[in-house]
Design an enzyme around this catalytic site. Structure first.
Site, PDB file in Angstrom:
ATOM      1  CB  THR D  14      50.823  44.111  16.877  1.00  0.00           C
ATOM      2  OG1 THR D  14      50.373  43.326  17.853  1.00  0.00           O
ATOM      3  CG2 THR D  14      50.817  45.509  17.415  1.00  0.00           C
ATOM      4  CG  ASP D  15      52.587  41.466  12.014  1.00  0.00           C
ATOM      5  OD1 ASP D  15      53.636  41.639  12.663  1.00  0.00           O
ATOM      6  OD2 ASP D  15      52.553  41.735  10.659  1.00  0.00           O
ATOM      7  CB  ALA D  16      53.949  36.950  14.542  1.00  0.00           C
ATOM      8  N   GLY D  17      55.436  39.821  13.671  1.00  0.00           N
ATOM      9  CA  GLY D  17      56.689  40.668  13.388  1.00  0.00           C
ATOM     10  C   GLY D  17      56.985  41.505  14.292  1.00  0.00           C
ATOM     11  N   GLY D  18      56.079  42.099  15.202  1.00  0.00           N
ATOM     12  CA  GLY D  18      56.107  42.963  16.426  1.00  0.00           C
ATOM     13  C   GLY D  18      55.526  44.269  15.676  1.00  0.00           C
TER      14      GLY D  18
END
Lengths: 138, 138, 138, 138
Positions: D14-18
């Site tokens: 995953t990334d910081a965008g969820g």
């Protein structure tokens, strides 16, 4: 006058076949796009916090022409091809010593990072990208 | 006079917790070490092709003090702590705006890349690293 | 009775040296820990949404004994070594055909995922981990 | 009768965008293809060592329809679309709870792993893939 971002190939980018692993070019492309945003004055964080928008990929098309290898320095040339109200098309060309290795064309959608729903690009931001697109010249 | 390498944090480096994913610091560290090698005139490729050696990790110890986040610019400070005949100890310190985020100490073994067996560092290469170590000063 | 999770080595896990890239073991370890959580009935998502807690690494110590290679099937054996009010120590052992390749010991801190501040593990959750630890037995 | 491979989404994906970071789907696709090869009796390693061939991507086309998230279990459905003498087209469909999230179509080239030059697929191997393709049925 395309945006140029340099990436050196490290072990982490290669695989047991001795070449850059194919998904890494998407990662290099994101780095190049993010640097372009920073140069335009609108980093990913600023976009979220000040503009309430983020970009997500809606599609990607990748042509692998020739593999890059350990220690190669890749020139990632990024250009904006099309700007619409809620989406954008960008192209990344990956070259080593002037030889074209990989081409990626991606379509980005503009979303609200809170609910991931599509939103329109504010007029100001759209202009910023259009000015950049023009500055790339022919 | 420690070697400094800058990394900007992109989406690819973060996770759903909103912070840099913990294994990425090892990747940043490899980038910093590789750039240090290039500056010393002995890139990874040259080491393999001209010297017949490669470095592999034999251990790593990581202290996570505070998380880095999207758009942070991380200063990776790399120093050589110890040089032996067939191994080396290096330290990487990760700082954002002067605040220490993560520290990694790694031990590298010198191997023959063909059979992965341990080999001694040639006197010339060893001296190169010792000179670098001295240049870091106090 | 240690938790066992199997990982096959794909190209994406290897590097140009022909071995598994060193940071990948931390990634394999996270997969193993997450599967253990799912088996205990408390997935990462549940922990966040229902318990308001998440785990982050506060330290990791990695011993690389011998490299794994393409197509190897790695057994990741995970055990809980210590449980405190706001932290936990876990060990991951990576074996291929019974041969120990890598050992990772990590310390996890319990945090509030909203502000990343340390919090105590609720008594119920702590018990769940203690029961698991006991079940590993001798 | 398409080949099905399950992937659970961990923090590392995953990334910081969820959401799952976009390049990860190419990694999931490689895992699914490799498992398909193993089931057909021709793993990546066997292909190299016994047949002297490897597959590399010559192109990829990715449609992102909806993002997968932490803890989602993704069904990766893989099918062979076309088999030629020195290339193959495969499709990967990524579903969560029956909902289509991402589609990837890739073209693979057959190469000699020693010099990375294109080679023809041996008749036997070609038949193996054609039989598999037929078994997928309508």
């Amino acid at each position: 006058m395309k945006h140029n971002y340099k990436v050196r190939v490290y072990y982490q980018d290669t695989d047991a076949g001795g070449i850059v692993y194919h998904s890494k070019y998407l990662d290099f492309a994101e780095r190049a796009r993010s640097e372009l945003l920073v140069e335009m004055g609108v980093s990913n964080k600023k976009l979220i916090e000040e503009e309430g928008v983020a970009f997500v990929l809606s599609s990607a098309s990748i042509q692998y022409k020739s593999p890059a290898k350990l220690d190669d320095v890749i020139d990632v040339e990024t250009s904006v091809k099309e700007i619409k109200n809620a989406s954008m098309v960008m192209e990344h060309r990956f070259l080593v010593d002037g030889q074209l290795k990989v081409v990626i064309e991606i379509k980005l959608a503009v979303i609200n990072p809170k609910d991931l729903r599509p939103v329109r690009l504010k007029e100001e931001l759209k202009k910023l990208f259009m000015n950049y697109q023009e500055s790339q010249g022919e």
